[in-house]
Motif scaffolding. Structure first.
Motif, PDB file in Angstrom:
ATOM      1  N   ALA A  19      68.118 -12.827  10.338  1.00  0.00           N
ATOM      2  CA  ALA A  19      68.032 -11.912  11.487  1.00  0.00           C
ATOM      3  C   ALA A  19      69.416 -11.597  12.046  1.00  0.00           C
ATOM      4  O   ALA A  19      69.736 -10.433  12.315  1.00  0.00           O
ATOM      5  N   TRP A  20      70.243 -12.610  12.218  1.00  0.00           N
ATOM      6  CA  TRP A  20      71.566 -12.370  12.801  1.00  0.00           C
ATOM      7  C   TRP A  20      72.477 -11.605  11.847  1.00  0.00           C
ATOM      8  O   TRP A  20      73.246 -10.748  12.267  1.00  0.00           O
ATOM      9  N   TYR A  25      75.134  -6.580  10.249  1.00  0.00           N
ATOM     10  CA  TYR A  25      75.183  -5.440   9.330  1.00  0.00           C
ATOM     11  C   TYR A  25      74.905  -4.131  10.068  1.00  0.00           C
ATOM     12  O   TYR A  25      75.644  -3.148   9.916  1.00  0.00           O
ATOM     13  N   ASP A  26      73.854  -4.128  10.877  1.00  0.00           N
ATOM     14  CA  ASP A  26      73.476  -2.908  11.600  1.00  0.00           C
ATOM     15  C   ASP A  26      74.574  -2.445  12.553  1.00  0.00           C
ATOM     16  O   ASP A  26      74.887  -1.245  12.611  1.00  0.00           O
ATOM     17  N   GLN A  30      76.869   0.973  12.141  1.00  0.00           N
ATOM     18  CA  GLN A  30      76.944   1.914  13.276  1.00  0.00           C
ATOM     19  C   GLN A  30      78.377   2.382  13.496  1.00  0.00           C
ATOM     20  O   GLN A  30      78.610   3.530  13.869  1.00  0.00           O
ATOM     21  N   TYR A  31      79.340   1.493  13.232  1.00  0.00           N
ATOM     22  CA  TYR A  31      80.748   1.839  13.434  1.00  0.00           C
ATOM     23  C   TYR A  31      81.481   2.186  12.138  1.00  0.00           C
ATOM     24  O   TYR A  31      82.704   2.286  12.118  1.00  0.00           O
ATOM     25  N   GLY A  32      80.742   2.346  11.051  1.00  0.00           N
ATOM     26  CA  GLY A  32      81.355   2.824   9.815  1.00  0.00           C
ATOM     27  C   GLY A  32      82.014   1.767   8.947  1.00  0.00           C
ATOM     28  O   GLY A  32      82.767   2.113   8.034  1.00  0.00           O
ATOM     29  N   THR A 102      81.962  -4.038  17.307  1.00  0.00           N
ATOM     30  CA  THR A 102      82.018  -3.303  18.569  1.00  0.00           C
ATOM     31  C   THR A 102      82.860  -2.041  18.497  1.00  0.00           C
ATOM     32  O   THR A 102      82.930  -1.296  19.470  1.00  0.00           O
ATOM     33  N   ALA A 103      83.496  -1.806  17.342  1.00  0.00           N
ATOM     34  CA  ALA A 103      84.360  -0.630  17.189  1.00  0.00           C
ATOM     35  C   ALA A 103      84.598  -0.385  15.699  1.00  0.00           C
ATOM     36  O   ALA A 103      84.440  -1.291  14.885  1.00  0.00           O
TER      37      ALA A 103
END
Length: 192
Positions: A19-20, A25-26, A30-32, A102-103
């Protein structure tokens, strides 16, 4: 430089790790970030001797930590990726399952290792200064070869100890692109 590819270490037999690592990964996608899962090693099911690796004997705490199944499972997971990187031509990023992104990644230049998280200096060990955590970093084939060669000559230490300035050149990306999630599961703590 090619796009930096990252591997998220994941212990398939643990629901929390799956899960973590999926969350990691997700958030990375999201940030490429370019990411894939890497099957981690459960230290309860194997040990260093199966890989012909000894423990670095010159530090009592190292010997104590490396007796723990979680610590040597974590070490072996990183060690497999270091070997893979050392045999290649491109740097790779290595992430433990409990990080989140986060980025976006920016272009990074480094010689051996760049840490994305875990900047707190720890008490130096005989090989040099190290920084807590091996949860998020990138390594070059040259840096990976230095670590693998050091292990072959001296023995294994916890994964984050291996990222010390007496073994590899370590620099820091302090832009908070990756952080550790606060949770109750850890490779080393829960596999004691």
């Amino acid at each position: 430089m090619e796009r930096l590819k990252g591997h998220i270490i994941r212990l398939e037999e643990f629901d929390d790790s799956r899960a973590w690592s999926q969350h990691a990964y997700d958030t990375g996608m999201q940030y490429g970030w370019s990411l894939s899962f890497f099957p981690g090693i459960n230290g309860r099911k194997t040990d260093l001797t199966r890989y012909g690796i000894s423990i670095y004997p010159h530090h009592k705490k190292c010997v104590k930590y490396m007796q723990r199944p979680g610590t040597h499972g974590c070490f072996l997971s990183h060690w497999q990726l270091w070997n893979k990187c050392a045999q290649g031509t491109q740097p790779m990023a290595i992430f433990e399952h409990d990080v989140e992104f986060t980025a976006p990644l920016r272009d990074v230049e480094f010689q051996d290792v760049i840490k994305f998280e875990g900047f707190k200096p720890s008490k130096p060990i005989p090989p040099g200064q190290w920084w807590e955590g091996a949860r998020a970093y990138a390594i070059t084939p040259q840096g990976a070869q230095k670590i693998v060669s050091w292990i072959n000559q001296n023995g294994a230490m916890p994964a984050d100890w291996m990222l010390c300035d007496g073994i590899v050149d370590v620099v820091f990306d302090t832009d908070n692109r990756v952080r550790v999630r606060q949770n109750k599961f850890s490779f080393t703590r829960d596999l004691v």
